[in-house]
Design an enzyme around this catalytic site. Structure first.
Site, PDB file in Angstrom:
ATOM      1  N   GLN A 126       0.846  -1.186   0.000  1.00 21.81           N
ATOM      2  CA  GLN A 126       0.000   0.000   0.000  1.00 21.81           C
ATOM      3  C   GLN A 126       0.887   1.243   0.000  1.00 21.81           C
ATOM      4  O   GLN A 126       1.784   1.358   0.832  1.00 21.81           O
ATOM      5  CB  GLN A 126      -0.906  -0.005   1.221  1.00 21.81           C
ATOM      6  CG  GLN A 126      -1.972   1.076   1.224  1.00 21.81           C
ATOM      7  CD  GLN A 126      -2.793   1.049   2.499  1.00 21.81           C
ATOM      8  OE1 GLN A 126      -2.245   1.221   3.588  1.00 21.81           O
ATOM      9  NE2 GLN A 126      -4.086   0.821   2.389  1.00 21.81           N
ATOM     10  N   SER A 129       0.493   6.936   2.185  1.00 26.75           N
ATOM     11  CA  SER A 129       1.065   8.007   3.004  1.00 26.75           C
ATOM     12  C   SER A 129       2.296   8.630   2.348  1.00 26.75           C
ATOM     13  O   SER A 129       3.027   7.982   1.591  1.00 26.75           O
ATOM     14  CB  SER A 129       1.448   7.467   4.382  1.00 26.75           C
ATOM     15  OG  SER A 129       0.314   7.039   5.087  1.00 26.75           O
ATOM     16  N   SER A 161       3.438  -0.583   3.712  1.00 22.99           N
ATOM     17  CA  SER A 161       3.474  -1.938   4.255  1.00 22.99           C
ATOM     18  C   SER A 161       3.844  -2.952   3.174  1.00 22.99           C
ATOM     19  O   SER A 161       3.312  -2.920   2.068  1.00 22.99           O
ATOM     20  CB  SER A 161       2.119  -2.305   4.853  1.00 22.99           C
ATOM     21  OG  SER A 161       1.726  -1.388   5.831  1.00 22.99           O
ATOM     22  N   GLU A 244     -10.906  -1.667   4.902  1.00 23.33           N
ATOM     23  CA  GLU A 244      -9.781  -1.787   5.828  1.00 23.33           C
ATOM     24  C   GLU A 244     -10.231  -1.575   7.269  1.00 23.33           C
ATOM     25  O   GLU A 244      -9.901  -2.346   8.165  1.00 23.33           O
ATOM     26  CB  GLU A 244      -8.709  -0.771   5.453  1.00 23.33           C
ATOM     27  CG  GLU A 244      -7.442  -0.844   6.300  1.00 23.33           C
ATOM     28  CD  GLU A 244      -6.390   0.147   5.837  1.00 23.33           C
ATOM     29  OE1 GLU A 244      -5.207  -0.112   6.092  1.00 23.33           O
ATOM     30  OE2 GLU A 244      -6.737   1.178   5.237  1.00 23.33           O
ATOM     31  N   SER A 369      -5.658   7.305  11.482  1.00 20.71           N
ATOM     32  CA  SER A 369      -5.456   7.493  12.919  1.00 20.71           C
ATOM     33  C   SER A 369      -6.793   7.655  13.637  1.00 20.71           C
ATOM     34  O   SER A 369      -7.771   8.176  13.078  1.00 20.71           O
ATOM     35  CB  SER A 369      -4.564   8.712  13.189  1.00 20.71           C
ATOM     36  OG  SER A 369      -5.266   9.906  12.917  1.00 20.71           O
ATOM     37  N   ASN A 370      -6.832   7.201  14.875  1.00 19.30           N
ATOM     38  CA  ASN A 370      -8.088   7.233  15.622  1.00 19.30           C
ATOM     39  C   ASN A 370      -8.601   8.652  15.859  1.00 19.30           C
ATOM     40  O   ASN A 370      -9.807   8.874  15.990  1.00 19.30           O
ATOM     41  CB  ASN A 370      -7.927   6.496  16.950  1.00 19.30           C
ATOM     42  CG  ASN A 370      -7.921   4.992  16.765  1.00 19.30           C
ATOM     43  OD1 ASN A 370      -7.909   4.505  15.635  1.00 19.30           O
ATOM     44  ND2 ASN A 370      -7.934   4.253  17.857  1.00 19.30           N
ATOM     45  N   GLU A 371      -7.684   9.623  15.918  1.00 20.86           N
ATOM     46  CA  GLU A 371      -8.126  11.008  16.076  1.00 20.86           C
ATOM     47  C   GLU A 371      -8.946  11.443  14.859  1.00 20.86           C
ATOM     48  O   GLU A 371      -9.989  12.091  14.992  1.00 20.86           O
ATOM     49  CB  GLU A 371      -6.917  11.937  16.254  1.00 20.86           C
ATOM     50  CG  GLU A 371      -6.222  11.824  17.603  1.00 20.86           C
ATOM     51  CD  GLU A 371      -5.346  10.592  17.714  1.00 20.86           C
ATOM     52  OE1 GLU A 371      -5.130   9.907  16.679  1.00 20.86           O
ATOM     53  OE2 GLU A 371      -4.864  10.299  18.826  1.00 20.86           O
TER      54      GLU A 371
END
Length: 387
Positions: A126, A129, A161, A244, A369-371
């Site tokens: 992938q 980013s 990854s 995902e 990200s969880n944020e």
């Protein structure tokens, strides 16, 4: 929601269990992030799965699958983890890109990429980013300039990854140089051995190379490698992110098996455990079961023609934080002996928990990200205004 398996589903479970018992390697394979040898050992396992048509059971038979529904896939996953089968080295392909390709790809693209993905002949990385665009995926600057029947790719990707040993990558590129944010982006595939591609490993905390930087300097790929229409990459990537976060990357069986191991660990040292730790073990088991029920609900809805929406963000937060909690509880039970055990079997089990804990810490970061996920929940599910 009917929680009773049909006779057909029970028979399918027996078939899966029987095949896995006969084919799962007796000894654990070397890590696929640790060396080329380990990576290729896992590729060979993907080929074994494909020979039995277990590579991706939900795909049509012409692409290497069995044409089964998502409930049967969940049953397969439960048996797969129960058998202690190897981790899937091609998870970026079969769990993320594959379902997206099935939805947005042309018949020619599906025939070209899906069979080789299912067989393990082509392993995928992938490439989303970038150094200045991690959680803020809409800020990517890598470009894809159209030149006749080709795109010329330029840019720098990071935290990719499997890219160290993989064959292909799928990335988000700005195909309109004047565009900003979510507009003018295209999803494009490129081989990692193409001229102009340079891959540089990023060592993890354990020394393995699960991630890499990818440098692209005038890399030419055919326009055939673009998924969907030009400029539609953002919406397509969000579909990939939905798979995902909300369904395929982390199937419930992964956490149910971990919760079961945690219960057994607790039983082995119950006399030393305090009530707080006991409560944490119980919560871990209940959370794993709750997550499984939630995913069964999602799978049933998708099989009925539904879509994965913003609620995928709630799943992602839940499983990533649950994973950390389970491993922290295990380390609390093990105490200092986690690193001091003199018995090989105990040391091996403690090592699994320590390695699992290190990996779990990345959960709130990867897959969005969880944020950011909390912002999505606030805006798209709860209708709250932007801060």
């Amino acid at each position: 929601m009917n929680l009773t398996y049909t006779e057909e589903q029970n028979a399918f479970r027996r078939d899966v269990r029987s095949w896995l018992e006969a084919h799962v390697p007796r000894k654990p394979l070397p890590s696929f992030d640790g060396s080329r040898e380990g990576f290729e050992a896992h590729r060979n396992w993907e080929r074994v799965l494909n020979e039995g048509r277990w590579g991706m059971v939900t795909w049509p038979e012409r692409y290497g699958g069995r044409g089964l529904d998502l409930i049967q896939w969940l049953i397969f996953e439960e048996e797969y983890y129960r058998a202690g089968a190897p981790l899937r080295v091609n998870q970026n392909g079969i769990f993320l890109l594959g379902p997206t390709l099935m939805e947005y790809g042309t018949p020619e693209q599906k025939s070209r990429f899906l069979p080789k993905m299912a067989s393990g002949d082509e392993i995928w990385a992938q490439a989303w980013s970038e150094p200045q665009a991690g959680s803020d995926l809409a800020a990517v600057r890598a470009s894809a300039t159209r030149d006749g029947d080709e795109y010329v790719l330029r840019g720098h990707k990071i935290w990719s990854s499997r890219a160290v040993f993989a064959d292909w990558a799928f990335g988000l590129f700005r195909s309109d140089a004047q565009s900003e944010r979510h507009k003018g982006l295209s999803l494009i595939f490129f081989p990692l051995d193409a001229p102009g591609v340079r891959v540089q490993a990023i060592p993890q905390i354990d020394g393995e190379t699960g991630f890499a930087e990818i440098f692209l300097e005038d890399v030419r790929v055919p326009a055939f490698n673009r998924l969907g229409d030009e400029g539609e990459g953002w919406s397509i990537c969000m579909a990939t992110a939905g798979f995902e976060r909300g369904l395929m990357l982390r199937s419930p069986a992964r956490f149910q098996v971990t919760a079961g191991r945690l219960v057994e660990l607790y039983k082995s040292c119950e006399k030393e455990a305090d009530p707080v730790t006991r409560a944490a073990v119980l919560k871990a088991w209940m959370d794993a079961e709750a997550y499984a029920l939630s995913i069964y609900n999602t799978a049933s809805r998708l099989d009925a023609g539904g879509k994965i929406g913003a609620e995928a963000s709630t799943n992602k937060i839940f499983w990533s934080e649950m994973d950390i909690a389970m491993h922290k509880t295990a380390l609390s039970l093990l105490g200092a002996r986690a690193e001091l055990s003199k018995h090989a079997s105990e040391a091996e089990e403690a090592g699994r928990w320590i390695d699992g804990y290190f990996f779990s810490l990345a959960g709130p970061i990867y897959a969005g990200s969880n944020e950011i996920q909390r912002n999505i929940i606030a805006e798209r599910m709860l209708g709250l205004p932007r801060a």
